[in-house]
Design an enzyme around this catalytic site. Structure first.
Site, short mmCIF file in Angstrom:
data_model
loop_
_atom_site.label_atom_id
_atom_site.label_comp_id
_atom_site.label_asym_id
_atom_site.label_seq_id
_atom_site.Cartn_x
_atom_site.Cartn_y
_atom_site.Cartn_z
N CYS A 190 0.84 -1.31 0.06
CA CYS A 190 -0.14 0.05 0.10
C CYS A 190 0.78 1.20 -0.01
O CYS A 190 1.55 1.53 -0.92
CB CYS A 190 -1.06 -0.02 1.21
N HIS A 193 -4.24 -4.90 0.36
CA HIS A 193 -3.80 -5.64 1.50
C HIS A 193 -3.69 -7.11 1.38
O HIS A 193 -5.03 -7.76 1.41
CB HIS A 193 -4.86 -5.08 2.55
N GLU A 236 -3.23 -9.34 3.71
CA GLU A 236 -3.64 -9.74 4.98
C GLU A 236 -5.22 -9.73 4.99
O GLU A 236 -6.10 -10.20 5.91
CB GLU A 236 -2.97 -9.19 6.10
#
Length: 459
Positions: free
Chosen positions: A349, A433, A435
Site C-alpha cells: 500500500c 492488503h 492480509e
C-alpha cells in the site's frame, strides 16, 4: 407522514420520564392509550399527544399538546421521546447533511471517503491508513455485531469520523464486548447516522473526495463550518509520523489456529527469516501473517535510520501500509532507496507508493480512491484474478516508471498500477492488503512469495 403517540400522564410528569420509568400496558377500553400498570387517580389527569412529521430535508418536526380527560387543554412541558437530528456534516461543495450523533460530540474536520466492505467495520475503525478521514460505509446497517477487542488492527481508532445510514439498535454476536457507540465514545470518535449515504457516495464518485466537517455544536453556523471545510487540506500532510510507533519492538504473535486458512504457513515454529518492518501505520494482521510464514519481526518507527536497520542484519525489509500522501514523506522514500539492491524488499500500500517513487516514478492523487474489500486485481504474469481489500487515495503512475520496472498487477476497475517488481533487485510490492482484515484471502500468497524471495537470497 405522521405518527400519533399517546400516553397518560399525571401532574407535571414529563413524557420522557414516563417512558423511562413506567412499565405500561394497553387500556382495554381505549387500546390506543398506554396506561401505567398501577395508575393512581392523579396520574391519569392528562393525555399528552405527540405528532411527529418529516420535512423534505429529513429534519424532525414535533408538536406536543396536553389535554385533560374532560377535553380542556393545558400547558405541560414535555420532552421528545425520540432522538432528533443533532449533528451536521458540511461538505466543501456547500451541501449540508443532518443526522443523528453517536460516539463522541464536538467538531471535527476530515476528508470524506466511501468504503464498500459489507463487514469488518471494526478493522476499518482501527486501520491507521484512515487517519484524517471520515469513512462512509456504503453497507447501510452498521453496529449489529458490536465490538470485540480481538478484531482490532491497532491499539486505537485513527479515522476522524464514521458516516453510516443506520445504526443498529441492538447487538447480536457471541464475541461482542460492547456497543459500537460506546466504543467510539470512549475513543473520542464522532459518528453520524440516519443520513443519505447513497446520495453522498454518488456525489463523491462524480466530484471526487471532499473535505467535510462534523459538528454537534449548535452555536456554530453553517457558514463557519463550510469555511473550515474549505480551508483545511490533507494533500501534502505527513500523517505517518502520528500513527507510527516511537521505539523499535519485536512482534511475536502469529495468526491463531482458529483463524488460519493457508496450508503454506510454517507449522514447525522453526523461525529462520528476520524481517524489519517499517511502521508507517502497519496493521497487526500483516505482522501476524509474516510470523505465520516463519518470520521473526522487528518493527521500527517510520524515521528509523537505514544504517541502524542494516546493523540488525535482517533477511528482508517490509515497508507497511499507512495514511496520506507519499509525496509528503520524502524521508520515507529515502529509506526505501537505501535498501534497493542490498536486501529483499516488500512494499504494501503506502510502501508500494514509496517504492514507486524510490525507483524514479511518480504518484498521483486519485479521484476518490479505492476503499473496500471487493476490488478485482489481475496478476499479469499468470492472468490470475484476485478479489482484494484496498484502502488508498494515491497510485503509482505507470507511465512514469523507468525501464526495468515490471508492473505485475493491474486494478481491473480503473487500470491503475496494483503491483511492481524488479526480480534482479529482489523487490516486490502490491497496492492492496494481502492480509485482508476485512476482506478475502486471495492475495495471501504474496507473503509466501516474499518469504521465498528471502530464502533464495540466502542460498
Amino acid at each position: 407522514m405522521a405518527m400519533l403517540l399517546e400516553a397518560c400522564l399525571g401532574g407535571s410528569t414529563s413524557a420522557a420520564k414516563l417512558f423511562r420509568n413506567t412499565a405500561t400496558h394497553p387500556n382495554q377500553n381505549h387500546p390506543h392509550l398506554l396506561l401505567p400498570l398501577s395508575p393512581s387517580p392523579s396520574f391519569q389527569k392528562y393525555v399528552v399527544r405527540y405528532k411527529k412529521s418529516w420535512n423534505d430535508g429529513g429534519v424532525v418536526r414535533a408538536s406536543t399538546t396536553a389535554e385533560r380527560f374532560d377535553g380542556s387543554a393545558s400547558a405541560l412541558p414535555v420532552e421528545r421521546p425520540w432522538k432528533t437530528t443533532d449533528l451536521r456534516l458540511v461538505l466543501e461543495d456547500g451541501s449540508i447533511w443532518r443526522g443523528k450523533s453517536f460516539g463522541s460530540s464536538g467538531t471535527q474536520v476530515g476528508e470524506v471517503v466511501f468504503n464498500t466492505s459489507l463487514t469488518g467495520y471494526q478493522e476499518i475503525l482501527t486501520d491507521p491508513s484512515y487517519a484524517g478521514q471520515f469513512v462512509l460505509m456504503t453497507q447501510p446497517h452498521i453496529g449489529n455485531t458490536g465490538v470485540n477487542f480481538g478484531d482490532e488492527e491497532s491499539q486505537q481508532c485513527h479515522l476522524a469520523g464514521l458516516v453510516i445510514r443506520s445504526l443498529s439498535p441492538c447487538v447480536s454476536n457471541w464475541r461482542s464486548q460492547k456497543t459500537l457507540s460506546d466504543y467510539l465514545k470512549e475513543r473520542n470518535i464522532m459518528g453520524i447516522s440516519d443520513i443519505d449515504t447513497r446520495a453522498i457516495t454518488r456525489r463523491l464518485r462524480e466530484d471526487g473526495s471532499l473535505i467535510g466537517v462534523l459538528s454537534t455544536d449548535a452555536f456554530k453556523t453553517d457558514e463557519e463550518l463550510l469555511h473550515m471545510s474549505r480551508t483545511w487540506h490533507i494533500v501534502g500532510k505527513d500523517l505517518i509520523t502520528d500513527v507510527s510507533c516511537t521505539e523499535p519492538y519485536e512482534w511475536k504473535d502469529a495468526t491463531s489456529d482458529d483463524w488460519e486458512f493457508s496450508n503454506k504457513v510454517n507449522t514447525s515454529n522453526d523461525t529462520k527469516l528476520h524481517v524489519v518492518a517499517y511502521d508507517f501505520g502497519v496493521k497487526q494482521n500483516i505482522l501476524r501473517r509474516l510470523v505465520s510464514y516463519g518470520c521473526k519481526i522487528t518493527v521500527v518507527p517510520s524515521k528509523f535510520p537505514a544504517s541502524e536497520v542494516l546493523k540488525l542484519n535482517p533477511d528482508g525489509v517490509l515497508f507497511s501500509n499507512g495514511p496520506g500522501d507519499p509525496s509528503a514523506v520524502p524521508y520515507a522514500v529515502d529509506s526505501v532507496r537505501s535498501f534497493l539492491g542490498k536486501l529483499p524488499v516488500f512494499g504494501i500500500c503506502m510502501g508500494h507508493q514509496l517504492l514507486g517513487q524510490a525507483l524514479g516514478g511518480k504518484t498521483f492523487k486519485m479521484k476518490f480512491g479505492h476503499h473496500g474489500g471487493n476490488h478485482p486485481v489481475r496478476h499479469l504474469p499468470t492472468g490470475r484474478i484476485e478479489i482484494s481489500a484496498q484502502n488508498h487515495n494515491y497510485a503509482v503512475d505507470i507511465a512514469s516508471l523507468p525501464e526495468g520496472v515490471e508492473v505485475t498487477h493491474i486494478n481491473l476497475n480503473d487500470g491503475t498500477c496494483a503491483g511492481l517488481t524488479i526480480p534482479a533487485m529482489k523487490v516486490m510490492s502490491i497496492q492492496y492488503h494481502p492480509e485482508a482484515s476485512p476482506g478475502p484471502h486471495d492475495a495471501d500468497p504474496a507473503f509466501y512469495d516474499f518469504v521465498q524471495m528471502m530464502s533464495q537470497n540466502q542460498a
